[in-house]
Scaffold this motif. Structure first.
Motif, PDB file in Angstrom:
ATOM      1  N   THR A  31      11.794   6.009  -0.452  1.00 43.95           N
ATOM      2  CA  THR A  31      10.841   5.322  -1.338  1.00 43.95           C
ATOM      3  C   THR A  31      10.762   3.858  -0.940  1.00 43.95           C
ATOM      4  OG1 THR A  31      12.399   4.572  -3.002  1.00 43.95           O
ATOM      5  CG2 THR A  31      11.557   6.802  -3.252  1.00 43.95           C
ATOM      6  N   TYR A  32       9.566   3.298  -1.128  1.00 45.58           N
ATOM      7  CA  TYR A  32       9.388   1.868  -0.896  1.00 45.58           C
ATOM      8  C   TYR A  32       8.176   1.375  -1.664  1.00 45.58           C
ATOM      9  CZ  TYR A  32       9.547  -2.622   1.488  1.00 45.58           C
ATOM     10  OH  TYR A  32       9.659  -3.963   1.772  1.00 45.58           O
ATOM     11  N   MET A  33       8.344   0.343  -2.409  1.00 39.55           N
ATOM     12  CA  MET A  33       7.276  -0.300  -3.173  1.00 39.55           C
ATOM     13  C   MET A  33       6.424   0.730  -3.930  1.00 39.55           C
ATOM     14  SD  MET A  33       6.229  -3.458  -0.667  1.00 39.55           S
ATOM     15  CE  MET A  33       5.461  -4.421  -1.956  1.00 39.55           C
ATOM     16  N   MET A  61       9.154   3.959  10.290  1.00 37.81           N
ATOM     17  CA  MET A  61       9.462   3.445   8.950  1.00 37.81           C
ATOM     18  C   MET A  61       9.073   1.983   8.808  1.00 37.81           C
ATOM     19  SD  MET A  61      13.060   5.278   8.006  1.00 37.81           S
ATOM     20  CE  MET A  61      13.576   4.204   6.699  1.00 37.81           C
ATOM     21  N   VAL A  64       5.367   1.704   8.310  1.00 40.84           N
ATOM     22  CA  VAL A  64       4.962   2.043   6.942  1.00 40.84           C
ATOM     23  C   VAL A  64       5.345   0.924   5.973  1.00 40.84           C
ATOM     24  CG1 VAL A  64       5.295   3.705   5.059  1.00 40.84           C
ATOM     25  CG2 VAL A  64       5.057   4.518   7.407  1.00 40.84           C
ATOM     26  N   GLU A  65       6.538   0.367   6.158  1.00 36.36           N
ATOM     27  CA  GLU A  65       6.968  -0.743   5.295  1.00 36.36           C
ATOM     28  C   GLU A  65       5.962  -1.882   5.372  1.00 36.36           C
ATOM     29  OE1 GLU A  65      10.880  -1.913   6.565  1.00 36.36           O
ATOM     30  OE2 GLU A  65      11.771   0.008   6.018  1.00 36.36           O
ATOM     31  N   VAL A  67       2.806  -1.774   6.265  1.00 37.50           N
ATOM     32  CA  VAL A  67       1.524  -1.417   5.646  1.00 37.50           C
ATOM     33  C   VAL A  67       1.634  -1.578   4.133  1.00 37.50           C
ATOM     34  CG1 VAL A  67      -0.035   0.501   5.139  1.00 37.50           C
ATOM     35  CG2 VAL A  67       0.721   0.102   7.483  1.00 37.50           C
ATOM     36  N   LEU A  68       2.750  -1.098   3.577  1.00 34.52           N
ATOM     37  CA  LEU A  68       2.917  -1.185   2.129  1.00 34.52           C
ATOM     38  C   LEU A  68       3.051  -2.631   1.655  1.00 34.52           C
ATOM     39  CD1 LEU A  68       5.301   1.849   1.540  1.00 34.52           C
ATOM     40  CD2 LEU A  68       2.897   1.693   0.931  1.00 34.52           C
ATOM     41  N   GLU A  69       3.510  -3.495   2.547  1.00 30.96           N
ATOM     42  CA  GLU A  69       3.636  -4.912   2.184  1.00 30.96           C
ATOM     43  C   GLU A  69       2.324  -5.658   2.410  1.00 30.96           C
ATOM     44  OE1 GLU A  69       6.792  -6.580   4.422  1.00 30.96           O
ATOM     45  OE2 GLU A  69       8.349  -5.666   3.197  1.00 30.96           O
ATOM     46  N   ASP A  70       1.301  -4.961   2.860  1.00 24.45           N
ATOM     47  CA  ASP A  70       0.025  -5.604   3.178  1.00 24.45           C
ATOM     48  C   ASP A  70       0.186  -6.690   4.209  1.00 24.45           C
ATOM     49  OD1 ASP A  70      -1.292  -4.019   1.481  1.00 24.45           O
ATOM     50  OD2 ASP A  70      -1.661  -5.514  -0.050  1.00 24.45           O
ATOM     51  N   LYS A  71       0.978  -6.440   5.212  1.00 31.21           N
ATOM     52  CA  LYS A  71       1.180  -7.484   6.215  1.00 31.21           C
ATOM     53  C   LYS A  71      -0.004  -7.536   7.175  1.00 31.21           C
ATOM     54  CE  LYS A  71       5.046  -9.207   7.060  1.00 31.21           C
ATOM     55  NZ  LYS A  71       5.661 -10.469   6.779  1.00 31.21           N
TER      56      LYS A  71
END
Lengths: 71, 778
Positions: A31-33, A61, A64-65, A67-71
């Motif tokens: 799981t992340y964010m 991973m 994906v991290e 992308v989820l952080e909107d970097k």
């Protein structure tokens, strides 16, 4: 479920020291964010402990991290 | 960020202001784009640029009196050479091309206007009104259309050129009545039939019409072209010689705008200050422009296509971009601050969807060079720090951006790293030496040497404070944390009796000046300047002196650093950007923490634009600049040459400085603190944590990889301790290696290791980490 058979194959020969069982490909959840992902990881058939392979942590991973952080 | 804040930021950046030529042109032809197309030989595209703004471009392009040339940046007598011959280029363009932009049919407005006079201003008014959807009735008193245009010699303005434009007008909702009788009575009836009337005075037959109509040409409103009564407008009197075609066109255009506003019931005067020539705020440097005179006109017919191309190529495409020219970070995002301010505003306003400016906001070094070179002091760092703080408040700061740096800060204000003591001999504390976290972490031996030197040479007692100044908290958008750190520092300072502080780091100096202004601070270099040199001090050779970006507004510090270097026997040369214009090393603003690739780019520019070796007087600058192999020494290396290690760190990732064994900055700081407490203040060392007893062995390539991944020795030690005490680890039968993991907070760390025969020693083969959380695994 995401599978990375080539990466998992590199972790043959590892065993869970507590249970004495060899690690086999098995389902785990990451799981992340707020997002949850099903992935296949080297896993102890008895206690469920897993390894997150270096190749995965620094590859897919991390992507994906980010992308989820909107970097 | 409120929209009003955005507007203020946007106003500061002048990159989007029009160039001088365009602002001076009464009708604002985009001369810069026109010249760009001409220089590329794209004559049709250039013609479209003219026709977009110019009425009757085939006429005006031939006869325009080009006031733009007077304003051309190249023609500035202070630093230019010769203005671009824009008028000749226009002429060349319209004689070579008849291309027009496709006119979009406008739905009829159902209203009409009347124009009296067949001169350029009347035709312009008719042209503009028809393009806005009005039906236009043009009354030409003469038998031929053109007014003063008919007086131009055929060589300058061939009849066919005007005919061609009139053909185009015929396809619009324009009716032209020649041999029209025009007097006060006719105008009166026109005013009744139409929404208004424009009298274009640039026609010999209309030279006295103002007497009939009862207005003075001098009294025509310069903005609206109003001629004394509602609905009546006039312009372009030929009495006010010399006749200016472009002014005549402007007058016709102004009247068309007024008539349109009249039809809509809008104000005739509001927001019209940018009609006609105005002063632009654009700044364009001539610094790197090669001087070249205008291409000579060889033939009687103006520039040949090739000559025109050459002359247009002299156009420097005026723009500001002063900050972008000096900052690899600003250049990286392919825009300029005004654009970035909008992107940041949008980013902060996003509720759903991607926040596309996160990386930009996180990566600025806050060094302030942009503000120094900007005519309006636009400080990208201030904008980014404001945005970071807002992101933190909105809980939208990506966790990976700064939490490594903030963990570092936590450590540096913990009991393991903090020390505040008065002079060990006298207990007095008129001074206190504050080496700063970076020097303590990078070369703790220098802290000790400088402290001993200060104590031996200053009266009144010299104490010491090891504590973070709070800068990383400010950079990470955490004013709350910054306030805690500065408050903690303040209380230590008060406990020591409010000593004068001697600071080795200009970031600390900058932070204290802003947040703890009651403390008297001076830099180590200013202090050392008046003291004797330590024994054995000195060096030789020539160095490029790198001022830290936080010394930008500390000229006294920069002067002292140079004076010390000279005293120590080395020759210093200034880099291309120095003193108030110095560049960041890539660490400032936590650039390196959030975006290591960007920091590498910044260092690459600094170290390739200037000759090595470098001399730094900030520990972080020294480590950062050396990350790509440039030779960098610290001023303290010259002061205490007996302590010098390798002139450049062995690791390409000096965040965790390589030394003997897996030393990292945490460990160096903790060791320094304990060593000073034990040796100078005769105190018992802090009790060791269990994990600190774990000794690690890493091959250099393993250490480099671990450094690059921002994994501290402590993280590895904790993971191994956890595995060894709980037995929760994986084992590889063949190699005898173990894999263990540990999740102290947000990040999970993994390590592959093997116990060594002697004591608590472990060989580390690799370590990695991730932020995703594994469900159900401790």
């Amino acid at each position: 479920m995401q599978r990375f058979p080539e990466i998992i194959a590199r972790y043959e020969g590892w065993t869970c020291q507590q249970c004495g069982k060899p690690l086999m490909p098995g389902k785990a959840q990451l799981t992340y964010m707020g997002s949850v992902f099903d992935v296949e990881l080297p896993k102890c058939a008895k206690c469920g402990m897993v390894i997150v392979p270096e190749e995965l942590a620094l590859g897919k991973m991390l992507e994906v991290e980010q992308v989820l952080e909107d970097k | 960020m409120e929209q009003q804040d955005l507007r203020q930021w946007e106003w500061l950046c002048i990159q989007e202001e029009p160039p001088l030529c365009q602002a001076t042109c009464p009708i604002h032809v985009d001369v810069r784009l026109f010249a760009r197309h001409m220089a590329a030989g794209k004559v049709d595209d250039a013609r479209k640029v003219l026709a977009k703004t110019m009425p009757l471009s085939g006429v005006l392009g031939r006869i325009c009196d080009h006031p733009c040339e007077q304003a051309c940046r190249r023609g500035d007598p202070r630093d230019g050479d010769e203005a671009i011959r824009i008028g000749s280029l226009e002429r060349s363009c319209v004689t070579q091309s008849d291309a027009r932009p496709r006119s979009i049919p406008v739905p009829p407005k159902g209203k009409s206007a009347a124009v009296v006079g067949g001169g350029l201003s009347g035709l312009t008014a008719a042209w503009d009104l028809a393009r806005k959807g009005y039906a236009v009735h043009v009354l030409v008193p003469e038998s031929e259309i053109g007014g003063v245009l008919l007086a131009y010699p055929d060589k300058v303005l061939p009849k066919e050129a005007l005919v061609r434009e009139l053909e185009l007008m015929a396809s619009m909702r324009i009716t032209i009545e020649t041999n029209a009788s025009v007097d006060a009575e006719r105008v009166e009836s026109l005013l009744g039939e139409h929404l208004g009337v424009y009298i274009g005075l640039d026609s010999p037959a209309l030279i006295d019409i103002h007497l009939d109509l009862g207005f003075e040409p001098d009294a025509i409103d310069p903005l609206t072209r109003g001629a004394g009564r509602p609905g009546l407008f006039a312009g372009a009197p030929i009495v006010s010689a010399p006749f200016s075609p472009i002014r005549a066109a402007l007058h016709g255009r102004q009247a068309a705008v007024s008539l349109d506003r009249l039809a809509q019931g809008a104000s005739l005067t509001a927001s019209r200050d940018k009609e006609g020539p105005f002063e632009t705020r654009l700044y364009t440097s001539m610094h790197d422009v090669e001087h070249a005179r205008a291409v000579k006109l060889t033939g009687p017919d103006g520039y040949s296509p090739e000559e025109a191309r050459q002359e247009a190529a002299r156009c420097i495409q005026c723009e500001c971009m002063e900050c972008v020219k000096v900052c690899p970070y600003l250049a990286h995002f392919k825009g300029y601050p005004k654009k970035y301010a909008r992107e940041i505003y949008n980013n902060l306003s996003v509720i759903h969807g991607l926040r596309q400016a996160n990386t930009m906001i996180e990566s600025c070094s806050n060094c302030g060079l942009c503000a120094e070179v900007c005519p309006n002091d636009f400080h990208m760092g201030t904008l980014c720090l404001q945005a970071r703080s807002e992101m933190v408040q909105q809980d939208k700061m990506p966790p990976s951006a700064f939490d490594f740096a903030l963990r570092d800060l936590d450590f540096n204000v913990s009991h393991k790293a903090v020390l505040a003591r008065p002079d060990p001999d006298t207990g007095a504390c008129e001074w206190a030496f504050v080496p700063g976290c970076q020097l303590s972490g990078a070369t703790p031996e220098h802290v000790r040497a400088a402290y001993d030197h200060l104590r031996a040479n200053l009266d009144g007692g010299v104490g010491m404070i090891l504590h973070c100044c709070g800068a990383p908290a400010a950079w990470a958008g955490r004013p709350d944390l910054l306030a805690n750190v500065t408050e903690s520092f303040r209380s230590l300072w008060k406990e020591l009796g409010e000593p004068r502080l001697i600071l080795a780091c200009t970031t600390c100096l900058q932070t204290f000046r802003e947040h703890l202004p009651e403390m008297v601070c001076t830099s180590l270099w200013e202090t050392l300047e008046s003291l004797a040199l330590p024994q054995g001090a000195g060096g030789q050779g020539a160095y490029t002196l790198h001022d830290p970006c936080t010394s930008r507004h500390e000229p006294a510090v920069q002067v002292s650093a140079r004076a010390m270097a000279k005293r120590l026997g080395v020759i210093v040369r200034d880099p291309d950007l120095t003193g108030i214009y110095t560049e960041c090393c890539g660490f400032g603003g936590l650039m390196e923490a959030a975006n290591p690739g960007m920091a590498t780019k910044v260092v690459a520019q600094r170290t390739t634009d200037n000759p090595a070796p470098f001399l730094a007087y900030c520990a972080m600058c020294r480590d950062s600049l050396s990350r790509q192999g440039a030779k960098v020494i610290h001023l303290l290396d010259l002061l205490y040459p007996h302590l010098a290690r390798e002139p450049e760190p062995a690791s390409p990732y000096p965040l965790i400085r390589s030394g003997s064994g897996p030393a990292d900055k945490h460990e160096n700081r903790a060791r320094l603190r304990n060593q000073l407490a034990r040796e100078i203040w005769k105190e018992a060392p802090e009790p060791m944590d269990d994990f600190e007893r774990i000794q690690l062995v890493l091959e250099p390539e393993v250490r480099d990889a671990v450094d690059a991944r921002r994994i501290l020795a402590e993280d590895i030690q904790r993971a191994i301790l956890h595995a060894e005490t709980t037995g929760r680890r994986m084992r590889h039968e063949e190699s005898g290696h173990f894999i263990a993991c540990h999740q102290p907070a947000a990040v999970t760390y993994w390590v592959e290791y093997a116990p060594q025969p002697e004591g608590l020693v472990f060989r580390v083969y690799r370590a990695w980490s991730h932020r995703m959380v594994i469900k159900g695994v401790a």
